[in-house]
Scaffold this active site. Structure first.
Site, PDB file in Angstrom:
ATOM      1  N   GLY A  17       0.854  -1.189   0.000  1.00 28.83           N
ATOM      2  CA  GLY A  17       0.000   0.000   0.000  1.00 28.83           C
ATOM      3  C   GLY A  17       0.886   1.233   0.000  1.00 28.83           C
ATOM      4  N   CYS A  66      -6.997  22.022  18.134  1.00 29.86           N
ATOM      5  CA  CYS A  66      -7.046  22.410  19.537  1.00 29.86           C
ATOM      6  C   CYS A  66      -6.540  21.274  20.411  1.00 29.86           C
ATOM      7  CB  CYS A  66      -8.459  22.805  19.902  1.00 29.86           C
ATOM      8  SG  CYS A  66      -8.955  24.218  18.916  1.00 29.86           S
TER       9      CYS A  66
END
Ligand code: LLP
Length: 444
Positions: free
Chosen positions: A303, A371
């Site tokens: 992959g 955040c």
């Protein structure tokens, strides 16, 4: 086989050693990939932007097919899938490994032939299994005892579904504990040591609607040595010998998964297909000769090695902050488009692009806009000391397991993907907009 370039390929000397091989330094500190200016692409499509070099993906597919001429090379779609990539993989003659009805549906609607698809998953849903049967996938890799009965119950009368059994060969390998799948202490596969693999094989053979075509193992990801593969092949041939001795069945196929490591930073080791193919084939032929087994047809499932080095992520710097003796360079993406540093401590090599700088290098930490203090893209990397808001930073080796693991964190929207080829850039996946995000949110 490989693309011919007008200029020399990227070298370590120009700092582009882990970039797509079409990458070139360009005037004004820019970099071109496949003849396309990254700074211009960033202006046109906005940032963050993911750029995929189509020629690099195709060349890598061809290198695998050349290294494994008698094997099936199957692309692991979890690294990154969109309709165009599915098409390139199909045109290059590879198969496709999918692990959900979603990946399967996307690929088949883009025209990927179901017969060349392998379905994986430690816990396939009823929808995954019935979609796979309805579309006619070539092989289903069974990963647990309950799944054997469940799948057999879904196969229509008179049909036979080709299947493999996923085996845990008991080998530790892989770039991080979270991506090691060859050992007993993780959720994938069936153990040879405790006999559950042998038990599953017997159960499959007792189901006339399932056709056992071979065994599968996948020992882990970001592996840079050939040794664990050789050891895995030895164990798998051992189990195939047991199957022959106990059931009188010579299994025609062996799938040894993917996991081949790439370089994220200059100087890091890679596991190339040629070396891997030679050692795996030698072990397989010796082992089978010794056990007097016919050599099974091999499948490999890369992959990352096919798409990782073909991708570059481009961000714009939003702020630069000095605090407690450190410099934080904050960009307009982060852990929502690349969770790998936070998940695996992955290290990257960002580069200032789009303007030249003669400033001395400074050690900085590139962080995202999310955040969370753990939203770090590249810790303690050298960038020109005058890096400032508005600058562009490009991160190479960004093509695998970044966007495919992207999240909706902080609702910033997932970045677009463009393909570059022969000086032309085209949009493959558009940026996720507020309209996209709010269209799913239908309650009030
Ligand atoms: N085959 C199977 C059954 C797999 O589970 C995987 C990856 C592959 C093939 C392809 O492995 P590759 O050649 O790409 O290493 N998110 C992690 C990687 C997880 C790999 C999961 N399975 C990362 O970002 O490093």
């Amino acid at each position: 086989m490989s693309v011919t370039f007008a200029t020399a390929p990227a070298t370590a000397a120009d700092g582009l050693g882990v970039w797509p091989s079409s990458a070139r330094p360009a005037p004004g500190g820019d970099v071109t990939v496949a003849g396309v200016s990254l700074a211009e692409a960033a202006d046109r499509f906005g940032t963050p932007l993911y750029v995929l070099d189509e020629g690099e993906v195709r060349d890598r597919c061809r290198a695998y097919r050349a290294a494994f001429p008698d094997a099936d090379v199957v692309y692991a779609a979890k690294a990154f899938l969109c309709r165009a990539v599915s098409r390139w993989i199909e045109e290059e003659g590879l198969g496709l490994d999918v692990c959900s009805a979603g990946e399967l549906g996307l690929a088949t609607t883009a025209g990927f032939p179901a017969a060349r698809i392998v379905l994986h998953g430690n816990a396939k849903s009823p929808d995954d299994l019935s979609t796979a049967l309805r579309l006619g996938v070539g092989r289903i890799v069974l990963d647990s005892a309950p799944e054997i009965a469940r799948l057999a119950g879904l196969v229509p009368d008179g049909d036979r579904q080709p299947v493999m059994v996923r085996v845990v060969p008991g080998i530790a390998a892989g770039g991080h504990a979270k991506i090691r799948t060859g050992t007993e202490d993780q959720k994938f596969g069936l153990s040879v040591t405790d006999g559950s693999a042998q038990h599953a094989i017997a159960r499959v053979l007792a189901r006339p609607r399932l056709e056992l075509v071979g065994l599968h193992c996948h020992i882990g990801s970001q592996i840079t040595s050939v040794k664990p593969y050789v050891a895995a092949v030895r164990r798998m041939v051992g189990l195939m010998t047991q199957v022959r001795d106990h059931h009188g069945l010579e299994l025609p196929q062996l799938n040894i998964g993917g996991g081949h490591g790439i370089a994220y930073r200059p100087g890091e080791p890679v596991l190339g297909p040629a070396v891997l193919a030679a050692r795996v084939r030698a072990e397989l032929e010796d082992g089978c000769a010794h056990a007097r087994l016919p050599v099974p047809r091999l499948t490999v499932e890369p992959g990352r090695a096919l798409v990782g080095p073909a991708g570059v992520a481009v961000y714009r710097v939003l702020t630069v902050k000095e605090t407690a003796g450190r410099t934080f360079v904050a960009v307009d993406g982060g852990m929502s488009d690349n969770p790998r540093p936070a998940l695996y401590g992955a290290r990257y090599a960002p580069r200032l692009i789009g303007r030249g700088s003669t400033a001395a290098p400074a050690v900085v930490t590139v962080v995202g806009r999310h955040c969370e203090a753990g939203d770090v893209l590249a810790e303690d990397v050298a960038l020109p000391g005058d890096v400032r808001p508005g600058d562009l930073l490009a991160v190479p080796a960004a093509g695998a397991y970044q966007l495919s693991m992207a999240s909706g964190y902080n609702l910033v929207g997932r970045p677009p993907v463009v393909a570059v080829r022969d000086g032309v850039v085209r949009l493959l996946v558009r940026r996720e907009s507020l309209a996209d995000l709010s269209s799913r949110d239908i309650g009030l």
